[in-house]
Design a protein around this motif. Structure first.
Motif, PDB file in Angstrom:
ATOM      1  N   SER A  26      35.509  51.250  51.179  1.00  0.00           N
ATOM      2  CA  SER A  26      35.087  50.015  50.545  1.00  0.00           C
ATOM      3  C   SER A  26      35.594  50.091  49.109  1.00  0.00           C
ATOM      4  O   SER A  26      35.016  50.779  48.272  1.00  0.00           O
ATOM      5  N   VAL A  27      36.724  49.425  48.863  1.00  0.00           N
ATOM      6  CA  VAL A  27      37.377  49.536  47.561  1.00  0.00           C
ATOM      7  C   VAL A  27      37.583  48.164  46.940  1.00  0.00           C
ATOM      8  O   VAL A  27      37.820  47.184  47.642  1.00  0.00           O
ATOM      9  N   GLN A  28      37.487  48.114  45.652  1.00  0.00           N
ATOM     10  CA  GLN A  28      37.716  46.911  44.869  1.00  0.00           C
ATOM     11  C   GLN A  28      38.592  47.273  43.675  1.00  0.00           C
ATOM     12  O   GLN A  28      38.469  48.374  43.145  1.00  0.00           O
ATOM     13  N   PRO A  29      39.454  46.350  43.231  1.00  0.00           N
ATOM     14  CA  PRO A  29      40.233  46.641  42.027  1.00  0.00           C
ATOM     15  C   PRO A  29      39.301  46.963  40.862  1.00  0.00           C
ATOM     16  O   PRO A  29      38.177  46.458  40.783  1.00  0.00           O
ATOM     17  N   HIS A  30      39.782  47.806  39.978  1.00  0.00           N
ATOM     18  CA  HIS A  30      38.954  48.284  38.872  1.00  0.00           C
ATOM     19  C   HIS A  30      39.029  47.429  37.623  1.00  0.00           C
ATOM     20  O   HIS A  30      40.035  46.770  37.370  1.00  0.00           O
ATOM     21  N   GLN A  31      37.960  47.505  36.863  1.00  0.00           N
ATOM     22  CA  GLN A  31      37.973  47.022  35.496  1.00  0.00           C
ATOM     23  C   GLN A  31      38.736  48.066  34.681  1.00  0.00           C
ATOM     24  O   GLN A  31      39.052  49.152  35.171  1.00  0.00           O
ATOM     25  N   ASP A  32      38.987  47.780  33.426  1.00  0.00           N
ATOM     26  CA  ASP A  32      39.777  48.682  32.592  1.00  0.00           C
ATOM     27  C   ASP A  32      39.186  50.079  32.460  1.00  0.00           C
ATOM     28  O   ASP A  32      39.910  51.035  32.242  1.00  0.00           O
ATOM     29  N   ASN A  33      37.870  50.214  32.559  1.00  0.00           N
ATOM     30  CA  ASN A  33      37.215  51.490  32.280  1.00  0.00           C
ATOM     31  C   ASN A  33      36.627  52.150  33.526  1.00  0.00           C
ATOM     32  O   ASN A  33      35.705  52.943  33.432  1.00  0.00           O
ATOM     33  N   GLU A  34      37.166  51.830  34.706  1.00  0.00           N
ATOM     34  CA  GLU A  34      36.629  52.377  35.950  1.00  0.00           C
ATOM     35  C   GLU A  34      37.690  53.213  36.664  1.00  0.00           C
ATOM     36  O   GLU A  34      38.876  52.896  36.614  1.00  0.00           O
ATOM     37  N   VAL A  35      37.235  54.252  37.347  1.00  0.00           N
ATOM     38  CA  VAL A  35      38.105  55.050  38.206  1.00  0.00           C
ATOM     39  C   VAL A  35      37.314  55.497  39.426  1.00  0.00           C
ATOM     40  O   VAL A  35      36.102  55.660  39.360  1.00  0.00           O
ATOM     41  N   TYR A  36      38.022  55.657  40.542  1.00  0.00           N
ATOM     42  CA  TYR A  36      37.444  56.348  41.683  1.00  0.00           C
ATOM     43  C   TYR A  36      37.672  57.828  41.461  1.00  0.00           C
ATOM     44  O   TYR A  36      38.689  58.231  40.885  1.00  0.00           O
ATOM     45  N   VAL A  38      38.079  61.242  43.646  1.00  0.00           N
ATOM     46  CA  VAL A  38      38.276  61.828  44.970  1.00  0.00           C
ATOM     47  C   VAL A  38      38.685  63.281  44.751  1.00  0.00           C
ATOM     48  O   VAL A  38      39.712  63.552  44.112  1.00  0.00           O
ATOM     49  N   ASP A  39      37.883  64.196  45.254  1.00  0.00           N
ATOM     50  CA  ASP A  39      38.176  65.630  45.127  1.00  0.00           C
ATOM     51  C   ASP A  39      38.499  66.025  43.685  1.00  0.00           C
ATOM     52  O   ASP A  39      39.413  66.812  43.434  1.00  0.00           O
ATOM     53  N   GLY A  40      37.783  65.456  42.741  1.00  0.00           N
ATOM     54  CA  GLY A  40      37.963  65.803  41.332  1.00  0.00           C
ATOM     55  C   GLY A  40      39.126  65.107  40.645  1.00  0.00           C
ATOM     56  O   GLY A  40      39.385  65.350  39.469  1.00  0.00           O
ATOM     57  N   HIS A  41      39.839  64.236  41.339  1.00  0.00           N
ATOM     58  CA  HIS A  41      40.978  63.511  40.766  1.00  0.00           C
ATOM     59  C   HIS A  41      40.585  62.060  40.535  1.00  0.00           C
ATOM     60  O   HIS A  41      39.889  61.453  41.348  1.00  0.00           O
ATOM     61  N   PHE A  42      41.070  61.505  39.422  1.00  0.00           N
ATOM     62  CA  PHE A  42      40.779  60.117  39.071  1.00  0.00           C
ATOM     63  C   PHE A  42      41.860  59.199  39.624  1.00  0.00           C
ATOM     64  O   PHE A  42      43.056  59.492  39.532  1.00  0.00           O
ATOM     65  N   PHE A  43      41.406  58.035  40.149  1.00  0.00           N
ATOM     66  CA  PHE A  43      42.303  57.008  40.665  1.00  0.00           C
ATOM     67  C   PHE A  43      41.880  55.663  40.083  1.00  0.00           C
ATOM     68  O   PHE A  43      40.741  55.243  40.252  1.00  0.00           O
ATOM     69  N   HIS A  44      42.799  55.015  39.402  1.00  0.00           N
ATOM     70  CA  HIS A  44      42.562  53.677  38.849  1.00  0.00           C
ATOM     71  C   HIS A  44      43.344  52.689  39.706  1.00  0.00           C
ATOM     72  O   HIS A  44      44.558  52.761  39.815  1.00  0.00           O
ATOM     73  N   GLY A  90      47.382  56.114  39.010  1.00  0.00           N
ATOM     74  CA  GLY A  90      47.296  54.660  39.023  1.00  0.00           C
ATOM     75  C   GLY A  90      47.784  54.130  40.360  1.00  0.00           C
ATOM     76  O   GLY A  90      48.912  54.401  40.754  1.00  0.00           O
ATOM     77  N   ILE A  91      46.935  53.423  41.064  1.00  0.00           N
ATOM     78  CA  ILE A  91      47.299  52.813  42.341  1.00  0.00           C
ATOM     79  C   ILE A  91      47.513  51.323  42.109  1.00  0.00           C
ATOM     80  O   ILE A  91      46.629  50.641  41.600  1.00  0.00           O
ATOM     81  N   GLU A  92      48.693  50.847  42.481  1.00  0.00           N
ATOM     82  CA  GLU A  92      49.016  49.430  42.351  1.00  0.00           C
ATOM     83  C   GLU A  92      49.296  48.857  43.728  1.00  0.00           C
ATOM     84  O   GLU A  92      50.078  49.420  44.489  1.00  0.00           O
ATOM     85  N   LEU A  93      48.650  47.744  44.040  1.00  0.00           N
ATOM     86  CA  LEU A  93      48.893  47.015  45.289  1.00  0.00           C
ATOM     87  C   LEU A  93      49.362  45.617  44.942  1.00  0.00           C
ATOM     88  O   LEU A  93      48.860  45.008  43.984  1.00  0.00           O
ATOM     89  N   TRP A  94      50.279  45.119  45.733  1.00  0.00           N
ATOM     90  CA  TRP A  94      50.743  43.747  45.560  1.00  0.00           C
ATOM     91  C   TRP A  94      49.574  42.818  45.831  1.00  0.00           C
ATOM     92  O   TRP A  94      48.866  42.952  46.840  1.00  0.00           O
ATOM     93  N   ASP A  95      49.359  41.867  44.957  1.00  0.00           N
ATOM     94  CA  ASP A  95      48.202  40.980  45.084  1.00  0.00           C
ATOM     95  C   ASP A  95      48.286  40.044  46.293  1.00  0.00           C
ATOM     96  O   ASP A  95      47.310  39.383  46.635  1.00  0.00           O
ATOM     97  N   LYS A  96      49.420  40.013  46.984  1.00  0.00           N
ATOM     98  CA  LYS A  96      49.555  39.191  48.190  1.00  0.00           C
ATOM     99  C   LYS A  96      48.957  39.866  49.429  1.00  0.00           C
ATOM    100  O   LYS A  96      48.842  39.248  50.480  1.00  0.00           O
ATOM    101  N   ILE A  97      48.601  41.140  49.334  1.00  0.00           N
ATOM    102  CA  ILE A  97      47.987  41.847  50.461  1.00  0.00           C
ATOM    103  C   ILE A  97      46.562  41.316  50.625  1.00  0.00           C
ATOM    104  O   ILE A  97      45.770  41.375  49.683  1.00  0.00           O
TER     105      ILE A  97
END
Length: 160
Positions: A26-36, A38-44, A90-97
């Protein structure tokens, strides 16, 4: 959009735990100051529109790749003499998905990044992530959903 704490410190970074393997993400795009985390690694995670032509000159085109991940360390906190920096993927997805399929792409990018962290080349990491997202789809999507996903993926790639 990168991590931006607008003058705040790293303690103001909102860390959202994310666990792989417990159902669909269950994922949502982040605000500027948020990260997921996972196993101690940050994902924006962010959505991006088609890039301007000058970005395509550098070989990056979200419309042909649909998603991407890269390692960034641009944010540093030097307030109050407290010099810290944070590295994140940094994870980037095309907004058309469509929203209903974005978790599959995010999952793929997380697996790819974690594989790179474990010393695999980008090519090998991508291959591992492709197999992992195939397994993810088989585990969490019905056969009908899997078919719809493949059709959507091909349609998006044809629009490029």
């Amino acid at each position: 959009m990168a991590i931006d704490l607008d003058g705040k410190s790293l303690e103001d970074l909102i860390k959202i735990p994310l666990t792989l393997g417990n159902g669909r993400l269950s994922v949502q795009p982040h605000q500027d100051n948020e990260v997921y985390v996972v196993d101690g690694h940050f994902f924006h995670y962010q959505l991006i529109p088609e890039e301007p032509p000058e970005m395509k000159e550098y070989g990056w085109d979200i419309t042909t790749q649909l998603a991407g991940v890269g390692y960034y360390t641009p944010f540093s906190d030097d307030s109050w003499g407290n010099q810290q920096s944070v590295g994140y993927w940094g994870i980037e997805l095309w907004d058309k998905i469509p929203e209903e399929w974005r978790d599959i792409f995010v999952y793929h990018e997380i697996i790819e990044a974690l594989s790179i962290e474990n010393g695999f080349s980008r090519e090998k990491a991508h291959a591992l992530a492709k197999q992992a997202d195939t397994n993810y789809r088989q585990k969490y999507l019905s056969e009908e959903q899997q078919g719809k996903f493949k059709v959507l993926e091909q349609q998006l790639l044809q629009k490029a």
